[in-house]
Design a protein around this motif. Sequence first.
Motif, PDB file in Angstrom:
ATOM      1  N   LYS A   2       0.846  -1.187   0.000  1.00 48.03           N
ATOM      2  CA  LYS A   2       0.000   0.000   0.000  1.00 48.03           C
ATOM      3  C   LYS A   2       0.880   1.236   0.000  1.00 48.03           C
ATOM      4  N   THR A  22     -10.621 -12.157  -1.893  1.00 49.81           N
ATOM      5  CA  THR A  22      -9.168 -12.153  -1.832  1.00 49.81           C
ATOM      6  C   THR A  22      -8.745 -13.486  -1.238  1.00 49.81           C
ATOM      7  N   ASP A  28      -2.402 -10.069   5.457  1.00 47.96           N
ATOM      8  CA  ASP A  28      -2.719  -9.789   4.066  1.00 47.96           C
ATOM      9  C   ASP A  28      -1.634 -10.348   3.139  1.00 47.96           C
ATOM     10  N   ASN A  30      -1.174  -9.962   0.123  1.00 45.88           N
ATOM     11  CA  ASN A  30      -0.848  -9.098  -1.006  1.00 45.88           C
ATOM     12  C   ASN A  30       0.169  -8.013  -0.643  1.00 45.88           C
ATOM     13  N   SER A 214     -12.330  -6.967   0.268  1.00 47.54           N
ATOM     14  CA  SER A 214     -10.904  -6.656   0.079  1.00 47.54           C
ATOM     15  C   SER A 214     -10.120  -6.782   1.375  1.00 47.54           C
ATOM     16  N   SER A 235     -14.259  -1.393   2.187  1.00 49.18           N
ATOM     17  CA  SER A 235     -13.176  -1.917   1.356  1.00 49.18           C
ATOM     18  C   SER A 235     -12.277  -0.833   0.778  1.00 49.18           C
ATOM     19  N   ASP A 237      -9.889   0.981   1.936  1.00 45.08           N
ATOM     20  CA  ASP A 237      -8.467   0.967   2.283  1.00 45.08           C
ATOM     21  C   ASP A 237      -7.914  -0.446   2.353  1.00 45.08           C
ATOM     22  N   GLY A 238      -8.616  -1.393   1.733  1.00 41.51           N
ATOM     23  CA  GLY A 238      -8.102  -2.748   1.661  1.00 41.51           C
ATOM     24  C   GLY A 238      -8.084  -3.456   3.011  1.00 41.51           C
ATOM     25  N   TYR A 239      -7.069  -4.278   3.193  1.00 39.84           N
ATOM     26  CA  TYR A 239      -6.987  -5.198   4.328  1.00 39.84           C
ATOM     27  C   TYR A 239      -6.915  -4.443   5.663  1.00 39.84           C
ATOM     28  N   ASN A 265      -4.469  -0.733   9.935  1.00 42.15           N
ATOM     29  CA  ASN A 265      -4.491  -1.170   8.537  1.00 42.15           C
ATOM     30  C   ASN A 265      -3.097  -1.430   7.964  1.00 42.15           C
TER      31      ASN A 265
END
Length: 551
Positions: A2, A22, A28, A30, A214, A235, A237-239, A265
């Motif tokens: 990120k 995901t 996470d 990713n 996400s 979702s 800001d993602g994980y 996060n």
Amino acid sequence: MKYLRSAGLAVLAAAAVALSLTPAAAHDPNTPEGIAAMQKFMADHEPADRRAPVVGTANGVPCVNGKADKYPCKNVDLLSVLPLASIGGGNGNDIWGWTDPQSGKEYAIVGRTNGTSFVDISTPTSPRYLGNLPSNGGSSTWRDMKVYKDHAFIVADMISGHGMQVFDLTRLRTITTPQTFSADTLYTRFGPAHNIAINEQTGYAYAIGSNTCSGGPHMVDIRTPKSPVYAGCVSQDGYTHDTQCVNYTGPDTAHRGRELCFNSNEDTLTIVDVTTKSAPVQISRKGYSGAQYSHQGWLTEDQRYFLLDDELDEQRGTDKRTKTYIWDLLDLENPVHIGTYNSPAQAIDHNLYIRDGYAYQANYRAGLRILDVANVGAGQLTEVGYFDIYESSDGAQFNGAWSTYPYFGSGVVVVNGIEQGLVVVRPNLGGSEPEPVERFENPADVTIPDAGAAVASNIAVTGLSGNAPSDLQVGVDIRHTYRGDLVIDLVAPDGTAYRLKNSSSSDSADNVVATYTVNASSETANGTWKLQVRDVYRGDTGYINSWSLQF
């Protein structure tokens, strides 16, 4: 990876979001941070201890000369230990608690790699194992649980079909021998999830780090516990690794009355308005110097400050001391990192919770650490107690205390150890404030240290008979800028303290010139009486000019 956006990020209004898939992972997958965290954890794996339970002593094991049994300690007594082999096996992970509103009994809900244990700790020196709710679909190193309306809500990571188990805790009332339980309900709109948070005021659960949204908060309406209903996704800001969601009553009037989530996060503190579940709004997203893996955090009770744990900064940095990042949330759209607490111990911090002015941290190999947050506004914390369940060594490895639950009405605190199992302790924090400096001059002109130890000015009373009156008059003349910094007590000859004035961040006036009335009728009049004063915030100074007692 990120990328950090600017501190002045515009507020984003999100439309309703669909579930997005995901891969399942403990952190996470990713991001390099998530992969590193998982690899580090697994590399430090040790089997569960095979020691005997510590139970049956009427008063537990007091902390004396820095030890309770074999465990290093300070101001925390040991009540009992139930090793994992005696509560279902596996290795330990998260923990939570439940108090039966009908009987007042207290129960520990103990996460393990292969299930969830339920333990009656209403007699904390002789806890009673009631049974196991097996994991749904396999074993997982990461399991988490929270409680709402007498039900436990349980998630696990790395199990594709686990979902959220719902278990009616009132079933424990009639258990006399250990059972193997089944869930009352299984919610399956996600499979694995790393953590779960619940806002008990609204009746919504937030599954985080799942294979949906996400990896952000997956919101579930649990107001009818056995009939959970999907409510929405966060979702943007993602994980999200962990979160605390509250009805906001803090100082930022622009957001007061809204339901907000404070998300850890991975590399930021991200604040989201989730009042409208179909359209969550990101208020802010803020990084900080030294960020390696933003893991978990908790609001102070006035919701002004946020304490954040970073899980990888000790291993990656040259300074191995446990660090807690202190945030000022006066303006939710611009959170400010105002200080970093460095523990005297070297260990990885994991989960922390705040109750009655103290932060209870589970810091892996350094065990349970208790911090006084009275001076948090100055970016400072003070360690007042600890109980180290991994007694062989400290160090930045993933062993020992995973999490803690400090919210039982009895004052008992439970800790879950990865290798150690359920550890039940009782903090004794009454003597944890800095010892007052004795002063015998009166009138005093006694200097009050800035954010330091308490000072005392004494009056020796002689020649009186019987007890002090029920309307003892205490005259106080203290010269001090920003008097809200001050805590003032009258201390009787036998050591009993009578609070005259509490600190208040909103009282910015100068000087305390007042007369207080104290019911001291249970105290012997003769002896040395003390006016004890402590400055709890940094930045202002002053002195005791004079004080008096009128019997």
